[in-house]
Design an enzyme around this catalytic site. Structure first.
Site, PDB file in Angstrom:
ATOM      1  N   GLY A 199      30.216  32.013  34.318  1.00 44.95           N
ATOM      2  CA  GLY A 199      30.718  32.942  35.338  1.00 44.95           C
ATOM      3  C   GLY A 199      29.985  34.258  35.478  1.00 44.95           C
ATOM      4  N   CYS A 251      42.256  41.539  29.098  1.00 43.48           N
ATOM      5  CA  CYS A 251      43.290  42.491  28.679  1.00 43.48           C
ATOM      6  C   CYS A 251      44.408  42.629  29.704  1.00 43.48           C
ATOM      7  CB  CYS A 251      42.669  43.848  28.365  1.00 43.48           C
ATOM      8  SG  CYS A 251      41.668  43.810  26.866  1.00 43.48           S
ATOM      9  N   LYS A 253      44.495  41.980  33.480  1.00 44.03           N
ATOM     10  CA  LYS A 253      44.427  42.296  34.916  1.00 44.03           C
ATOM     11  C   LYS A 253      45.027  41.176  35.774  1.00 44.03           C
ATOM     12  CE  LYS A 253      40.024  43.076  34.943  1.00 44.03           C
ATOM     13  NZ  LYS A 253      39.890  42.863  33.489  1.00 44.03           N
ATOM     14  N   THR A 254      44.598  39.934  35.532  1.00 44.58           N
ATOM     15  CA  THR A 254      45.106  38.833  36.354  1.00 44.58           C
ATOM     16  C   THR A 254      46.621  38.756  36.235  1.00 44.58           C
ATOM     17  OG1 THR A 254      43.052  37.611  36.077  1.00 44.58           O
ATOM     18  CG2 THR A 254      44.976  36.334  36.738  1.00 44.58           C
ATOM     19  N   ASP A 278      40.383  41.547  39.642  1.00 36.68           N
ATOM     20  CA  ASP A 278      39.269  41.856  38.730  1.00 36.68           C
ATOM     21  C   ASP A 278      38.388  43.015  39.204  1.00 36.68           C
ATOM     22  OD1 ASP A 278      38.018  40.973  36.206  1.00 36.68           O
ATOM     23  OD2 ASP A 278      36.281  40.488  37.431  1.00 36.68           O
ATOM     24  N   ASN A 366      37.893  31.464  25.965  1.00 37.96           N
ATOM     25  CA  ASN A 366      37.465  32.052  27.242  1.00 37.96           C
ATOM     26  C   ASN A 366      37.359  30.978  28.335  1.00 37.96           C
ATOM     27  OD1 ASN A 366      36.658  34.278  28.880  1.00 37.96           O
ATOM     28  ND2 ASN A 366      34.523  33.623  28.705  1.00 37.96           N
ATOM     29  N   GLY A 493      56.078  40.263  33.135  1.00 39.50           N
ATOM     30  CA  GLY A 493      56.980  40.721  34.205  1.00 39.50           C
ATOM     31  C   GLY A 493      57.612  42.066  33.896  1.00 39.50           C
TER      32      GLY A 493
HETATM   33  P1  GTP Z   1      39.162  39.090  32.732  1.00 37.12           P
HETATM   34  O1  GTP Z   1      39.283  37.988  33.738  1.00 37.12           O
HETATM   35  O2  GTP Z   1      38.344  38.705  31.543  1.00 37.12           O
HETATM   36  O3  GTP Z   1      38.670  40.370  33.322  1.00 37.12           O
HETATM   37  O4  GTP Z   1      40.625  39.298  32.079  1.00 37.12           O
HETATM   38  P2  GTP Z   1      41.983  39.965  32.604  1.00 37.12           P
HETATM   39  O5  GTP Z   1      41.963  41.423  32.369  1.00 37.12           O
HETATM   40  O6  GTP Z   1      42.294  39.485  33.970  1.00 37.12           O
HETATM   41  O7  GTP Z   1      43.072  39.384  31.560  1.00 37.12           O
HETATM   42  P3  GTP Z   1      44.247  38.302  31.766  1.00 37.12           P
HETATM   43  O8  GTP Z   1      45.305  38.770  32.712  1.00 37.12           O
HETATM   44  O9  GTP Z   1      43.636  36.991  32.052  1.00 37.12           O
HETATM   45  O10 GTP Z   1      44.896  38.294  30.317  1.00 37.12           O
HETATM   46  C1  GTP Z   1      44.162  37.983  29.159  1.00 37.12           C
HETATM   47  C2  GTP Z   1      45.087  37.633  28.026  1.00 37.12           C
HETATM   48  O11 GTP Z   1      46.011  38.691  27.806  1.00 37.12           O
HETATM   49  C3  GTP Z   1      45.896  36.381  28.291  1.00 37.12           C
HETATM   50  O12 GTP Z   1      45.936  35.610  27.110  1.00 37.12           O
HETATM   51  C4  GTP Z   1      47.263  36.914  28.620  1.00 37.12           C
HETATM   52  O13 GTP Z   1      48.274  36.015  28.295  1.00 37.12           O
HETATM   53  C5  GTP Z   1      47.342  38.202  27.798  1.00 37.12           C
HETATM   54  N1  GTP Z   1      48.236  39.214  28.440  1.00 37.12           N
HETATM   55  C6  GTP Z   1      48.201  39.619  29.741  1.00 37.12           C
HETATM   56  N2  GTP Z   1      49.185  40.528  29.995  1.00 37.12           N
HETATM   57  C7  GTP Z   1      49.842  40.705  28.837  1.00 37.12           C
HETATM   58  C8  GTP Z   1      50.954  41.524  28.456  1.00 37.12           C
HETATM   59  O14 GTP Z   1      51.541  42.275  29.249  1.00 37.12           O
HETATM   60  N3  GTP Z   1      51.337  41.462  27.136  1.00 37.12           N
HETATM   61  C9  GTP Z   1      50.698  40.648  26.244  1.00 37.12           C
HETATM   62  N4  GTP Z   1      51.145  40.645  24.991  1.00 37.12           N
HETATM   63  N5  GTP Z   1      49.660  39.848  26.572  1.00 37.12           N
HETATM   64  C10 GTP Z   1      49.228  39.880  27.848  1.00 37.12           C
HETATM   65  C1  SPV Z   2      35.279  39.391  32.556  1.00 44.30           C
HETATM   66  O1  SPV Z   2      34.702  39.014  31.523  1.00 44.30           O
HETATM   67  O2  SPV Z   2      35.642  40.571  32.735  1.00 44.30           O
HETATM   68  C2  SPV Z   2      35.595  38.417  33.630  1.00 44.30           C
HETATM   69  C3  SPV Z   2      34.978  37.111  33.578  1.00 44.30           C
HETATM   70  O3  SPV Z   2      36.286  38.760  34.581  1.00 44.30           O
HETATM   71  S1  SPV Z   2      33.309  37.186  34.044  1.00 44.30           S
HETATM   72  O4  SPV Z   2      33.197  36.858  35.452  1.00 44.30           O
HETATM   73  O5  SPV Z   2      32.606  36.228  33.243  1.00 44.30           O
HETATM   74  O6  SPV Z   2      32.790  38.526  33.832  1.00 44.30           O
HETATM   75 MN    MN Z   3      36.901  40.906  34.410  1.00 46.06          MN
END
Ligand code: GTP
Ligand code: SPV
Ligand code: MN
Length: 581
Positions: A199, A251, A253-254, A278, A366, A493
């Site tokens: 990615g 951390c 975001k999604t 993102d 990942n 939530g």
């Molecule tokens: P990238 O796509 O890498 O930029 O990641 P992101 O920031 O979108 O993170 P994502 O929402 O995919 O969450 C990453 C991990 O954190 C997952 O395993 C989630 O389950 C966990 N997570 C997300 N929100 C929370 C939260 O509020 N509490 C906890 N304990 N874990 C969380």
């Molecule tokens: C990140 O690592 O922050 C992602 C996935 O959102 S990537 O597109 O591989 O950077």
């Molecule tokens: Mn990202």
């Protein structure tokens, strides 16, 4: 096919001369093209069909086991002056970088097809959008770019009209980690990526263009290109506030972008709308507020931990037409990952071997899904608005097991910039290397800023101008742990409770408790109905450890000092003020 734009034709010809492909295919983005590519990838094993009854249109891709994440140590920002890339980036002189990577590209597409992908980051008709062209020899990249960007004929038409575009050249090479580089030439609006299909290394519209190159352009043109989700919160009266939040990779975001309100909030009529998960591009509008677009058209989300309970919107989105990368599969060929929590069990792991938890997890930590944003039930119509959405609050947050409370507010914009610059977070599986190591990750942009952080902080400070209606700035930590090593805050939530407090602050409805780190909520102002917190949780989520923060301020000071005299004086002054408070 060729383009009406001579500079584009010439570049494609030059690349073909260098890489020697067997064929050249200009992507039009049509359904027929997509179907043909998919058939080709199913035939050669690049994609594996998943259970078409439960997951129609969905496929699995198993990457090379050494090619599963971003490679920060092989990612370079190649500015003419080393200082312009800053201590936050790996640097190589442009001439040396071109020579090094062009040697790898030499003849690399023999026996392969060269795909030309014109794409637009952002709504096709938005003045905030920017276009690029990626050349790749990977049909998997084409399929992902088709989901993640507005790709094909309409993008090409815009590029021909504008006469300029970001150039991205990509080859998977031999997927040899010793012959892998991700190089950026901001002054030339050029990206060259070799040796990875993953990615962030290979979908060049995403981190390479929309963050590293775009952050450089944004600085010149007076806007911001950020690693942020964008969401809308509609209250029971029907008013919507938009929030942008920067958390480092993996951390949250999604998850926050797709939040489903807790029971009581749902009953009262609260709704959360997803704009992006993102990347966020924002610039001041005529009324002085910051207006944001999501430059992407899809989600490239972390699979592990995604469940009906944690993220129902994501799960609903990925029921069909999804590309899964490096997940496990069940006996009846459905995708599976740790934390999916649906009563099924994996049979085969992400490497295609019989699942054995003693050997490796079923899904790579990942592993990801790629899916069109349009499939997300909470996707907002406003995400397609060419003007973008007005941002009421900016949120910074990291993964901090200790010290950092659930939420605090910056006193003003300058303090907010310091809070962003001082962000720390524990590393995750989104990049290769050790996981769980605390590092500074300013604005969640450590791996993504295309220039010197000292100048970047200065650029952020520059938005504080007469007439500006800047968002309030907050910091959150969903990841504080108790003595037993478990998360103290339920998260997901329930994070809406914290967002509601922020909106109440924006609307001036609640007060604060001023502390040296910033403004903390008065606990009674936070709606905690239905949440049970232990005494330890209360103390750690809403209190501050003064001695611990003194050490943190010292560490932030040491970190910022690495940027030397280039660091803006206003940020140094703010840091001094806080360290002495
Ligand atoms: P990238 O796509 O890498 O930029 O990641 P992101 O920031 O979108 O993170 P994502 O929402 O995919 O969450 C990453 C991990 O954190 C997952 O395993 C989630 O389950 C966990 N997570 C997300 N929100 C929370 C939260 O509020 N509490 C906890 N304990 N874990 C969380
Ligand atoms: C990140 O690592 O922050 C992602 C996935 O959102 S990537 O597109 O591989 O950077
Ligand atoms: Mn990202």
């Amino acid at each position: 096919m060729t383009s009406k734009l001579e500079s584009l034709n010439q570049w494609v010809a030059d690349v073909a001369q260098l890489t020697q492909p067997d064929a050249i295919h200009w992507c039009d983005g049509s359904d027929a093209e997509s179907a043909a590519l998919k058939a080709h990838m199913l035939a050669d094993g690049t994609l594996i069909e998943l259970n078409q009854h439960t997951h129609p249109g969905s496929t699995l891709h198993r990457s090379h086991p050494d090619d599963v994440a971003r490679v920060e140590h092989l990612t370079f920002v190649c500015t003419p002056e080393r200082e312009d890339a800053g201590p936050n980036n790996h640097w190589m002189a442009p001439s040396e970088a071109h020579a090094k990577i062009d040697a790898l590209f030499d003849g690399c597409m023999r026996g392969r097809t060269l795909y030309v992908i014109p794409y637009c980051m952002g709504p096709i008709d938005s003045p905030l959008s920017r276009c690029g062209v990626e050349i790749t020899d990977s049909p998997y990249v084409v399929a992902n770019m088709r989901i993640m960007t507005r790709m094909g004929a309409p993008a090409l038409a815009r590029i021909e009209r504008e006469g300029h575009f970001v150039k991205g050249l990509h080859s998977t090479g031999e997927l040899d980690p010793n012959r892998r580089f991700i190089m950026h030439f901001p002054q030339e609006l050029t990206i060259k990526s070799f040796g990875s299909g993953y990615g962030g290394n290979a979908l060049l519209g995403k981190k390479c263009h929309a963050l590293r190159i775009a952050s450089h352009q944004a600085r010149q043109e007076g806007w911001l290109a950020e690693h942020m989700l964008i969401l809308g919160i509609e209250n029971p009266q029907g008013d919507t506030h938009y929030i942008a939040a920067a958390f480092p990779s993996a951390c949250g975001k999604t998850n926050l972008a797709m939040l489903i309100p807790p029971e009581g909030y749902l009953k009262d009529g609260w709704k959360v709308w997803t704009i992006g998960d993102d990347i966020c591009w924002m610039r001041p509008g005529p009324d002085g507020r910051l207006y944001a677009i999501n430059p992407e058209a899809g989600f490239f989300g972390v699979a592990p931990g995604t469940s009906k309970k944690s993220n129902p919107n994501a799960l609903a989105s990925i029921q069909s037409n999804t590309i899964f990368t490096n997940v496990g599969v069940t006996a009846d060929n459905q995708p599976w990952w740790e934390g999916i929590d649906n009563g099924q069990a994996p049979m085969t792991d992400w490497q295609g071997q019989p699942y054995n938890p003693a050997v490796r997890p079923a899904a790579h930590p990942n592993s990801r899904f790629t899916v069109s944003a349009k499939q997300c039930p909470s996707y907002s119509d406003m995400a397609e608005d060419p003007h973008g959405v007005p941002i009421s609050a900016i949120v910074f947050g990291g993964r901090r097991a200790s010290l950092v409370p659930l939420v605090f507010e910056a006193r003003d914009w300058t303090h907010g910039v310091l809070v962003g610059a001082a962000m720390g977070s524990e590393t995750t599986a989104a990049a290769t290397g050790a996981v769980g190591v605390m590092r500074r990750d300013p604005m969640a942009m450590k791996p993504f800023c295309g220039y010197n952080f000292a100048d970047y902080f200065g650029h952020w400070l520059s938005f504080d101008q007469p007439g500006a209606q800047l968002p309030k700035v907050f910091h959150v930590n969903w990841f504080r742990k108790g003595d037993d090593g478990k998360f103290l805050w339920p998260g997901f939530g329930d994070n809406l409770r914290v967002l509601e407090w922020m909106i109440n602050r924006v609307d001036g409805k609640v007060g604060v408790q001023a502390t040296p780190i910033g403004n903390l909520p008065i606990e009674a102002d936070l709606n905690l109905d239905g949440v049970t917190l232990s005494d330890e949780a209360h103390a750690k989520l809403f209190g501050i450890d003064h001695a611990g923060w003194q050490a943190e301020f010292a560490s932030i000071g040491d970190y910022l000092a690495e940027y030397g005299p280039r660091l803006p004086q206003a940020l140094k002054d703010e840091q001094q003020r806080i360290a002495q408070a």
